[in-house]
Design a protein around this motif. Structure first.
Motif, PDB file in Angstrom:
ATOM      1  N   ARG A 100       0.834  -1.218   0.000  1.00  0.00           N
ATOM      2  CA  ARG A 100       0.000   0.000   0.000  1.00  0.00           C
ATOM      3  C   ARG A 100       0.860   1.256   0.000  1.00  0.00           C
ATOM      4  O   ARG A 100       0.400   2.330  -0.366  1.00  0.00           O
ATOM      5  N   GLY A 101       2.100   1.115   0.394  1.00  0.00           N
ATOM      6  CA  GLY A 101       3.017   2.262   0.374  1.00  0.00           C
ATOM      7  C   GLY A 101       3.487   2.616  -1.032  1.00  0.00           C
ATOM      8  O   GLY A 101       4.144   3.633  -1.236  1.00  0.00           O
ATOM      9  N   GLN A 102       3.151   1.756  -2.011  1.00  0.00           N
ATOM     10  CA  GLN A 102       3.636   1.987  -3.384  1.00  0.00           C
ATOM     11  C   GLN A 102       2.485   2.121  -4.380  1.00  0.00           C
ATOM     12  O   GLN A 102       2.659   1.926  -5.584  1.00  0.00           O
ATOM     13  N   MET A 103       1.317   2.491  -3.857  1.00  0.00           N
ATOM     14  CA  MET A 103       0.127   2.600  -4.707  1.00  0.00           C
ATOM     15  C   MET A 103       0.149   3.969  -5.380  1.00  0.00           C
ATOM     16  O   MET A 103      -0.490   4.909  -4.932  1.00  0.00           O
ATOM     17  N   PHE A 135      -2.521   7.952 -14.951  1.00  0.00           N
ATOM     18  CA  PHE A 135      -1.715   6.776 -14.634  1.00  0.00           C
ATOM     19  C   PHE A 135      -1.795   6.472 -13.148  1.00  0.00           C
ATOM     20  O   PHE A 135      -1.017   6.980 -12.353  1.00  0.00           O
ATOM     21  N   ARG A 136      -2.814   5.658 -12.763  1.00  0.00           N
ATOM     22  CA  ARG A 136      -2.960   5.257 -11.374  1.00  0.00           C
ATOM     23  C   ARG A 136      -2.935   3.740 -11.347  1.00  0.00           C
ATOM     24  O   ARG A 136      -3.583   3.086 -12.175  1.00  0.00           O
ATOM     25  N   ILE A 137      -2.192   3.204 -10.409  1.00  0.00           N
ATOM     26  CA  ILE A 137      -1.963   1.765 -10.417  1.00  0.00           C
ATOM     27  C   ILE A 137      -3.251   0.929 -10.436  1.00  0.00           C
ATOM     28  O   ILE A 137      -3.361   0.001 -11.244  1.00  0.00           O
ATOM     29  N   PRO A 138      -4.265   1.240  -9.616  1.00  0.00           N
ATOM     30  CA  PRO A 138      -5.468   0.398  -9.664  1.00  0.00           C
ATOM     31  C   PRO A 138      -6.112   0.396 -11.063  1.00  0.00           C
ATOM     32  O   PRO A 138      -6.579  -0.645 -11.522  1.00  0.00           O
ATOM     33  N   ASP A 139      -6.101   1.535 -11.736  1.00  0.00           N
ATOM     34  CA  ASP A 139      -6.683   1.621 -13.083  1.00  0.00           C
ATOM     35  C   ASP A 139      -5.856   0.845 -14.101  1.00  0.00           C
ATOM     36  O   ASP A 139      -6.389   0.200 -15.004  1.00  0.00           O
ATOM     37  N   ILE A 140      -4.523   0.961 -13.970  1.00  0.00           N
ATOM     38  CA  ILE A 140      -3.633   0.245 -14.889  1.00  0.00           C
ATOM     39  C   ILE A 140      -3.832  -1.264 -14.731  1.00  0.00           C
ATOM     40  O   ILE A 140      -3.875  -2.011 -15.709  1.00  0.00           O
ATOM     41  N   MET A 141      -3.973  -1.696 -13.497  1.00  0.00           N
ATOM     42  CA  MET A 141      -4.233  -3.124 -13.239  1.00  0.00           C
ATOM     43  C   MET A 141      -5.531  -3.529 -13.935  1.00  0.00           C
ATOM     44  O   MET A 141      -5.603  -4.570 -14.589  1.00  0.00           O
ATOM     45  N   ALA A 142      -6.559  -2.685 -13.776  1.00  0.00           N
ATOM     46  CA  ALA A 142      -7.874  -3.025 -14.329  1.00  0.00           C
ATOM     47  C   ALA A 142      -7.802  -3.163 -15.850  1.00  0.00           C
ATOM     48  O   ALA A 142      -8.302  -4.140 -16.400  1.00  0.00           O
ATOM     49  N   GLU A 165      -3.534  -5.707  -2.559  1.00  0.00           N
ATOM     50  CA  GLU A 165      -2.777  -4.771  -1.717  1.00  0.00           C
ATOM     51  C   GLU A 165      -2.369  -5.430  -0.413  1.00  0.00           C
ATOM     52  O   GLU A 165      -3.148  -6.169   0.173  1.00  0.00           O
ATOM     53  N   VAL A 166      -1.160  -5.105   0.036  1.00  0.00           N
ATOM     54  CA  VAL A 166      -0.715  -5.609   1.339  1.00  0.00           C
ATOM     55  C   VAL A 166      -0.070  -4.490   2.143  1.00  0.00           C
ATOM     56  O   VAL A 166       0.379  -3.475   1.586  1.00  0.00           O
ATOM     57  N   GLY A 167      -0.027  -4.698   3.472  1.00  0.00           N
ATOM     58  CA  GLY A 167       0.647  -3.751   4.349  1.00  0.00           C
ATOM     59  C   GLY A 167      -0.158  -2.482   4.522  1.00  0.00           C
ATOM     60  O   GLY A 167      -1.368  -2.436   4.283  1.00  0.00           O
ATOM     61  N   THR A 168       0.536  -1.445   4.945  1.00  0.00           N
ATOM     62  CA  THR A 168      -0.096  -0.151   5.167  1.00  0.00           C
ATOM     63  C   THR A 168       0.688   0.902   4.400  1.00  0.00           C
ATOM     64  O   THR A 168       1.682   0.591   3.755  1.00  0.00           O
ATOM     65  N   THR A 169       0.233   2.134   4.507  1.00  0.00           N
ATOM     66  CA  THR A 169       0.904   3.208   3.776  1.00  0.00           C
ATOM     67  C   THR A 169       2.367   3.341   4.201  1.00  0.00           C
ATOM     68  O   THR A 169       3.254   3.510   3.365  1.00  0.00           O
ATOM     69  N   ASN A 170       2.625   3.235   5.507  1.00  0.00           N
ATOM     70  CA  ASN A 170       4.001   3.477   5.942  1.00  0.00           C
ATOM     71  C   ASN A 170       4.796   2.208   6.214  1.00  0.00           C
ATOM     72  O   ASN A 170       6.018   2.213   6.108  1.00  0.00           O
ATOM     73  N   ILE A 171       4.126   1.114   6.560  1.00  0.00           N
ATOM     74  CA  ILE A 171       4.876  -0.101   6.893  1.00  0.00           C
ATOM     75  C   ILE A 171       4.355  -1.300   6.110  1.00  0.00           C
ATOM     76  O   ILE A 171       3.157  -1.609   6.151  1.00  0.00           O
ATOM     77  N   THR A 172       5.244  -1.951   5.384  1.00  0.00           N
ATOM     78  CA  THR A 172       4.903  -3.241   4.785  1.00  0.00           C
ATOM     79  C   THR A 172       6.065  -4.192   5.053  1.00  0.00           C
ATOM     80  O   THR A 172       7.226  -3.839   4.809  1.00  0.00           O
ATOM     81  N   GLY A 223       0.154 -14.361  -8.988  1.00  0.00           N
ATOM     82  CA  GLY A 223       0.994 -14.451 -10.178  1.00  0.00           C
ATOM     83  C   GLY A 223       2.332 -13.751 -10.014  1.00  0.00           C
ATOM     84  O   GLY A 223       3.345 -14.184 -10.561  1.00  0.00           O
ATOM     85  N   ALA A 224       2.343 -12.653  -9.271  1.00  0.00           N
ATOM     86  CA  ALA A 224       3.584 -11.867  -9.215  1.00  0.00           C
ATOM     87  C   ALA A 224       3.630 -11.002  -7.970  1.00  0.00           C
ATOM     88  O   ALA A 224       2.600 -10.649  -7.390  1.00  0.00           O
ATOM     89  N   LEU A 225       4.851 -10.674  -7.573  1.00  0.00           N
ATOM     90  CA  LEU A 225       5.086  -9.642  -6.568  1.00  0.00           C
ATOM     91  C   LEU A 225       5.605  -8.426  -7.323  1.00  0.00           C
ATOM     92  O   LEU A 225       6.522  -8.547  -8.134  1.00  0.00           O
ATOM     93  N   LEU A 226       4.990  -7.287  -7.051  1.00  0.00           N
ATOM     94  CA  LEU A 226       5.361  -6.073  -7.784  1.00  0.00           C
ATOM     95  C   LEU A 226       5.959  -5.053  -6.827  1.00  0.00           C
ATOM     96  O   LEU A 226       5.410  -4.813  -5.744  1.00  0.00           O
ATOM     97  N   GLN A 227       7.097  -4.498  -7.209  1.00  0.00           N
ATOM     98  CA  GLN A 227       7.649  -3.369  -6.457  1.00  0.00           C
ATOM     99  C   GLN A 227       7.625  -2.145  -7.371  1.00  0.00           C
ATOM    100  O   GLN A 227       8.012  -2.222  -8.541  1.00  0.00           O
ATOM    101  N   ILE A 228       7.158  -1.019  -6.845  1.00  0.00           N
ATOM    102  CA  ILE A 228       7.144   0.215  -7.637  1.00  0.00           C
ATOM    103  C   ILE A 228       7.919   1.283  -6.876  1.00  0.00           C
ATOM    104  O   ILE A 228       7.644   1.530  -5.690  1.00  0.00           O
ATOM    105  N   HIS A 229       8.859   1.884  -7.571  1.00  0.00           N
ATOM    106  CA  HIS A 229       9.620   2.967  -6.941  1.00  0.00           C
ATOM    107  C   HIS A 229       8.700   4.170  -6.748  1.00  0.00           C
ATOM    108  O   HIS A 229       8.017   4.577  -7.681  1.00  0.00           O
ATOM    109  N   THR A 230       8.691   4.709  -5.545  1.00  0.00           N
ATOM    110  CA  THR A 230       7.825   5.869  -5.279  1.00  0.00           C
ATOM    111  C   THR A 230       8.548   7.106  -5.797  1.00  0.00           C
ATOM    112  O   THR A 230       9.106   7.899  -5.050  1.00  0.00           O
ATOM    113  N   SER A 231       8.477   7.253  -7.131  1.00  0.00           N
ATOM    114  CA  SER A 231       9.276   8.277  -7.809  1.00  0.00           C
ATOM    115  C   SER A 231       8.913   9.688  -7.387  1.00  0.00           C
ATOM    116  O   SER A 231       9.776  10.551  -7.286  1.00  0.00           O
TER     117      SER A 231
END
Ligand SMILES: *Cc1c(COP(=O)(O)O)cnc(C)c1O
Length: 440
Positions: free
Chosen positions: A140-143, A150-157, A165-172, A186-194
């Motif tokens: 959830r910290g990388q949403m 370009f929003r991750i939930p929409d891109i997924m859809a 989603e897992v964890g919280t905004t500050n701690i996962t 299917g996958a674990l995704l990491q997104i850099h909080t650019s």
């Protein structure tokens, strides 16, 4: 025709208001003004802009300016023919991806690579071709929202993957990922909080741990690093920018990044990783919809080749060069410019100030850069009016506005543009308030 009609209407209005009109002169001036109006109307809508904002990756100004060799490669590709999809030795058809693939593999250590229109397209393609109808686990910290739509939930859809989603905004924690893994995953995704940072009491899982967990369960591990740093940006004091090669070394199966952010090339979305996965991507019908044109491919190849010698890249890639200009050099240039501007009587204030500017373009968010600006106030013009005239001049100059002053940031003004900027200021302030150019 319209231009002539508009000018005639204006003349009629003047006559109606009872202004004294000299017939012959009026006809001539209507003709002249109609021509001027037409010229104005038919000017190109896209124009070169001198970036005086200090924001090196300004998305509204086209993000990264390209290296000379990259621009020349695009120019050549545009004007002639090239072996875009042709093997010169065998005379047979080849893939337009092959040249870029070779350079990306060499530079990042990846097994294979492919390239599409931008990182947004890369994300959609990867999620659709590799993760459709499976759950993709994301902290959830990388949403993120990158801007626009370009929003991750929409891109997924749109891609058909299912966001988990897992964890919280500050701690996962790693356990958060482990807990949701099941047959549907299917996958674990990491997104850099650019473009933002979660600061304070925070915890994120290092990529290497995510890879270990993912591979235990035969899941893909996907890393969207965003900017695509090929060199270590800690030399500029930016410590949190991931390097593409490090993600590959940490074991990510697929790594995504942009071409026109810190890489300093044309707009593009790079995908590097396992050969078998890249092959799957290239078989997806979206690949054709997202493919790059010959000019972009040529410019991208030229940009990537500069990174074969990182020291050369620091000199030749404009983004890297601008980020690396030392403060004393900026200060000297600002002083020199201020001296010239001091001679312009329509300026009320000319000051050289230390300031801070963001890098921009969804890169290095929390990181402001030290910079040097020339701060200006014009007599009889508000900051907005002054900036309006600079933007609409020839050449267009885009300044920063702050605390009622118009700021010119030397970091993004090329040395060979300084003279033009001085002239632009001269003509912007010389117009007085004769015209009705007020603000936006
Ligand atoms: C900028 C960015 C994107 C979008 O990249 P574009 O090349 O602009 O489409 C996606 N993900 C991350 C993490 C980014 O920083």
């Amino acid at each position: 025709m319209n231009a002539a009609r508009t000018e005639l209407d204006l003349l009629r209005e003047e006559i109606r208001q009872g202004k004294a009109i000299d017939g012959k002169a009026a006809v001539e001036s209507v003709a002249q003004r109609a021509i001027a109006r037409l010229e104005q109307e038919l000017r190109p809508r896209l124009r070169p802009v001198i970036n005086a904002t200090g924001i090196v990756l300004h998305t509204n100004l086209g993000r990264a300016p390209m290296a000379t060799v990259a621009a020349e490669a695009a120019h050549q590709a545009a004007q002639g023919y090239l072996n875009l999809e042709l093997q010169l030795d065998s005379g047979k058809r080849s893939s337009r991806q092959q040249p870029i693939r070779e350079w990306l593999c060499r530079l990042t250590g990846a097994e294979s690579a492919t390239v599409v229109n931008n990182n947004a397209a890369a994300t959609v393609l990867v999620l659709r071709a590799l993760c459709r109808e499976t759950e993709v686990v994301l902290s959830r910290g990388q949403m993120i929202e990158i801007g626009g739509s370009f929003r991750i939930p929409d891109i997924m859809a749109v891609s058909g993957a299912i966001l988990r989603e897992v964890g919280t905004t500050n701690i996962t924690r790693l356990e958060d990922y482990a807990r949701v893994i099941g047959p549907q995953t299917g996958a674990l995704l990491q997104i850099h909080t650019s473009n933002y940072r979660v600061q304070g009491f925070t915890k994120a899982v290092p990529l290497a741990d995510l890879v270990r967990l993912g591979h235990q369960h035969e899941l893909l591990v996907i890393d969207d690093v965003g900017s695509g740093a090929m060199v270590d940006f800690s030399r500029y004091g930016f410590t949190e920018e991931p390097i593409v090669r490090d993600s590959i070394e940490a074991g990510a199966d697929v790594v995504l990044f942009s071409g026109d952010k810190l890489l300093g090339g044309p707009q593009a979305g790079m995908i590097v990783g396992k050969a078998e996965l890249i092959q799957k991507l290239e078989k997806d019908p979206l690949m054709r919809a997202f493919r790059l044109d010959k000019m972009t491919l040529a410019a991208l190849e030229a940009t990537l080749r500069l990174y074969l010698d990182p020291e050369q890249a620091l000199q030749s890639v404009p983004v890297l060069r601008m980020l690396g200009i030392p403060i004393p050099e900026l200060h000297q240039r600002a002083k020199r410019m201020a001296q010239r501007l001091d001679a312009i009587p329509s300026l009320a204030t000319v000051k050289v100030n230390r300031d801070k500017a963001f890098v921009g373009g969804g890169s290095l968010p929390a990181q402001e850069m030290e910079t040097v600006v020339v701060a200006l106030e014009a007599i009889d013009l508000s900051d907005e009016q002054f900036a309006y005239r600079l933007r609409n001049g020839d050449p267009a100059v885009m300044p920063r506005i702050q605390d009622g002053k118009v700021l010119l940031d030397l970091r993004t003004i090329r040395e060979d543009q300084e003279e033009k900027v001085i002239q632009a200021i001269e003509s912007a302030t010389a117009q007085k308030n004769a015209e009705s150019q007020g603000g936006e």
